[in-house]
Design an enzyme around this catalytic site. Structure first.
Site, PDB file in Angstrom:
ATOM      1  CB  CYS A 116      -1.628  18.973   9.354  1.00 28.16           C
ATOM      2  SG  CYS A 116      -0.911  17.106   8.559  1.00 28.16           S
ATOM      3  CG  ASP A 163       5.452  12.796   3.147  1.00 28.46           C
ATOM      4  OD1 ASP A 163       5.857  12.922   2.030  1.00 28.46           O
ATOM      5  OD2 ASP A 163       5.592  11.826   3.558  1.00 28.46           O
ATOM      6  NE  ARG A 184       5.316  -2.143   7.259  1.00 26.79           N
ATOM      7  CZ  ARG A 184       5.622  -0.838   6.539  1.00 26.79           C
ATOM      8  NH1 ARG A 184       4.248  -0.520   5.994  1.00 26.79           N
ATOM      9  NH2 ARG A 184       6.164  -0.094   7.351  1.00 26.79           N
ATOM     10  CB  CYS A 224     -18.321  18.761   4.772  1.00 26.22           C
ATOM     11  SG  CYS A 224     -17.783  18.229   3.967  1.00 26.22           S
ATOM     12  CE1 TYR A 235       1.207   0.762   4.068  1.00 27.24           C
ATOM     13  CE2 TYR A 235       0.041  -1.610   4.447  1.00 27.24           C
ATOM     14  CZ  TYR A 235       1.234  -0.448   4.556  1.00 27.24           C
ATOM     15  OH  TYR A 235       1.773  -0.284   6.043  1.00 27.24           O
TER      16      TYR A 235
END
Length: 374
Positions: free
Chosen positions: A255, A277, A134, A317, A21
């Protein structure tokens, strides 16, 4: 700027394991330059120099990948030495590194301890869950090696927290997941919903986390956490901790829970800078540290466009009763029209069921903290 934080990718997206993923591998596959190579120490020095020309109180340097330890311990020793050289005003400095833990040995652990690195260790729970997605290059599971690294960090008194990705598999067994982390003595935990490929259709991969599954996970993982907190044996779980801050009228640090994006100064190995990122694409390149100051990067069109569009969300929202808590969630999960969070129903279901409990836990923690201060 009073506080300056940068995140550095010293080996671009190179990694020594193959997570099914991996969102950064997906980013690399969808940009003109997949791999920016290894960061030169001269590039790192330029970042350090300009951070200390800008920061007034604190400077934070975080390392991520790919797998950042692949750059080698010599790079990090040189980096810390340069930080000490350029920190002429004796600012508070913080180091952190996100790692899969595979190559951490005693020499690494000693270095991390001596330089007060906070380590984020990626671990997806028991081997039946972790090893499914993983694996190393040979196709073997990596969970046992990560556990060894955690014990090594304990031995060398390195501060670390656990980052685990909530996949479809993990979401089916929240109690088992919680008990694994708790029984292994992991006191600081951060979970993130699994991110589907950016340009793909969500929900179709074997690891894809569906909203209904995430709702189930959020409720039942919370129940175990809240019970332990109220019996003074609790651990820190970042999402629930931040919810308690909101309930107490305190600011959040995540954040994704602020309702707006900022330019986070993500540096690729060549010195190019991006605001987040999750968006290291050419479109969002805000400059290069070899040519620009941090102020120029911050004020660039790419960075300002990113900040401006970071509040974009479905008008419904803002009228939702949970908007003051949810605040739209992570931009990556609401980046397509109508700009409603993919996990909207999961968060709604969780908050409908557990908000009263969150208020109780938050009040308990505030009283406890006040009592400890007396």
């Amino acid at each position: 700027m009073e506080h300056v934080s940068v995140l550095i990718k010293p080996v671009s997206g190179k990694c020594n394991i193959r997570c099914d993923y991996c969102f950064y591998m997906d980013e690399m596959d969808n940009r003109d330059i997949p791999d920016y190579g290894n960061m030169r120490l001269e590039t790192a020095e330029e970042i350090i120099k300009k951070v200390f020309l800008t920061a007034e109180k604190t400077a934070s340097f975080a390392f991520q990948g790919g797998e950042p330890t692949l750059r080698g311990l010599g790079f990090y020793r040189g980096f810390v030495s340069l930080v000490n050289e350029y920190n002429k005003n004796d600012l508070s400095v913080f180091f952190s590194i996100q790692t899969n833990g595979i190559i951490i040995d005693k020499e690494w652990a000693e270095f991390l301890h001596e330089n007060s690195f906070l380590v984020g260790l990626s671990l997806d729970g028991p081997s039946s869950v972790h090893d499914r997605f993983r694996k190393n290059a040979a196709g073997e599971g990596t969970q046992a090696r990560v556990i060894q690294t955690a014990r090594l960090l304990d031995e060398y008194q390195v501060e670390y927290n656990i980052l685990f990705t909530v996949t479809k598999e993990a979401a089916k067994k929240p109690e088992k997941m919680y008990e694994f982390f708790y029984k292994n003595g992991f006191k600081y935990l951060q979970f993130v919903p699994c991110i589907d490929p950016y340009y793909g259709t969500r929900g179709k991969d074997s690891f894809s986390l569906l909203p209904k599954d995430f709702s189930f996970f959020l409720k039942h993982f919370y129940e175990k956490w809240a019970e332990d907190v109220l019996h003074d044996r609790g651990i820190s779980v970042r999402y629930y901790d931040n919810l308690c801050c909101i309930a107490a009228g305190l600011p959040v640090e995540a954040c994704s829970m602020r309702g707006a994006c900022a330019c986070q100064f993500i540096f690729e190995a060549d010195g190019s800078c991006y605001p987040c990122d999750f968006y290291v694409y050419e479109k969002w390149c805000a400059g290069n540290i070899m040519e620009n100051t941090l102020e120029e990067i911050w004020s660039s069109k790419a960075a300002q466009d990113f900040i401006r569009t970071g509040t974009r969300m479905d008008p419904e929202c803002r009228s939702c009763k949970w908007f003051r808590v949810c605040r739209g969630g992570c931009r990556r999960d609401r980046d397509r029209e109508p700009y409603r969070n993919y996990y909207c129903e999961a968060y709604k279901g969780f908050l409908d069921a557990k908000w009263k409990s969150v208020l109780q836990v938050s009040a308990y923690l505030v009283r406890k903290q006040m009592g400890e201060r007396k």
